[in-house]
Motif scaffolding. Structure first.
Motif, short mmCIF file in Angstrom:
data_model
loop_
_atom_site.label_atom_id
_atom_site.label_comp_id
_atom_site.label_asym_id
_atom_site.label_seq_id
_atom_site.Cartn_x
_atom_site.Cartn_y
_atom_site.Cartn_z
N ARG A 114 0.96 -1.16 -0.10
CA ARG A 114 0.08 0.09 -0.04
C ARG A 114 0.84 1.15 0.04
NH1 ARG A 114 -4.79 -2.06 0.21
NH2 ARG A 114 -5.34 -3.84 1.76
N PRO A 115 0.81 1.93 -0.96
CA PRO A 115 1.71 3.08 -1.31
C PRO A 115 1.27 4.31 -0.31
CG PRO A 115 0.53 3.04 -3.15
CD PRO A 115 0.16 1.84 -2.38
N ASP A 116 2.25 5.02 0.29
CA ASP A 116 2.00 6.06 1.08
C ASP A 116 1.41 7.59 0.23
OD1 ASP A 116 4.32 7.06 0.14
OD2 ASP A 116 5.11 6.79 2.18
N LEU A 120 2.51 8.36 -3.82
CA LEU A 120 1.20 8.53 -4.99
C LEU A 120 1.40 9.84 -5.63
CD1 LEU A 120 -1.71 6.76 -3.07
CD2 LEU A 120 -0.46 5.87 -5.24
N ALA A 121 1.62 10.79 -4.87
CA ALA A 121 1.84 12.08 -5.34
C ALA A 121 3.09 12.25 -6.30
CB ALA A 121 2.09 12.86 -3.98
N PHE A 122 4.00 11.66 -6.10
CA PHE A 122 5.30 11.49 -6.71
C PHE A 122 4.86 10.88 -8.29
CE2 PHE A 122 8.83 8.87 -8.60
CZ PHE A 122 9.69 9.68 -8.87
N LEU A 123 4.25 9.75 -8.08
CA LEU A 123 3.78 8.94 -9.40
C LEU A 123 2.78 9.73 -10.20
CD1 LEU A 123 3.41 5.61 -8.01
CD2 LEU A 123 5.32 6.22 -9.30
N GLU A 124 1.97 10.58 -9.60
CA GLU A 124 1.21 11.47 -10.32
C GLU A 124 1.60 12.43 -11.01
OE1 GLU A 124 -2.31 11.44 -10.78
OE2 GLU A 124 -2.44 9.56 -9.86
#
Length: 126
Positions: A114-116, A120-124
């Motif tokens: 489960r990514p924090d 997720l913000a970085f990937l977005e």
């Protein structure tokens, strides 16, 4: 006498001349005859698509499962690069399961990653 495409007089595709290689047409014809003969004892073959490619792929997968080195299989298949043969490794689910069983501790329950929010913000942002 056999024509250049391997057909004997009368349209048959199997060469009677042992010094000449079989053509693709002749191999398909021989395989079709073998499947027809085998389907008498194994009726399910009538509904299957059996081709030289299926035989080649099945043999390569069986060799891989038997532990034959991927480089040997690559040579047997006539691949110029082992990268082409790696498709068989990726397709073999049983080998993947065996490898995972070796690295996963038996007493540890499976946990889904489960990514924090930061990840997720970085990937977005990519």
């Amino acid at each position: 006498m056999v024509s250049r495409d391997g057909r004997a007089p009368g349209g048959h595709g199997v060469s009677q001349c042992p010094s000449r290689p079989l053509t693709r047409f002749a191999v398909h014809l021989l395989l079709r005859k073998a499947v027809r003969t085998a389907s008498v004892r194994c009726p399910s073959l009538k509904t299957k698509r059996v081709s030289p490619y299926v035989i080649r792929h099945g043999t390569a997968m069986a060799l891989l499962q038997a532990g034959v080195d991927i480089a040997v299989i690559a040579v047997w298949l006539g691949h110029e690069s082992i990268e082409t043969t790696n498709v068989y490794v990726h397709a073999n689910l049983a080998m993947k399961e065996k490898a995972l069983a070796k690295i996963q501790p038996m007493d540890t329950p499976f946990r889904r990653f489960r990514p924090d929010d930061r990840l997720l913000a970085f990937l977005e942002a990519l």
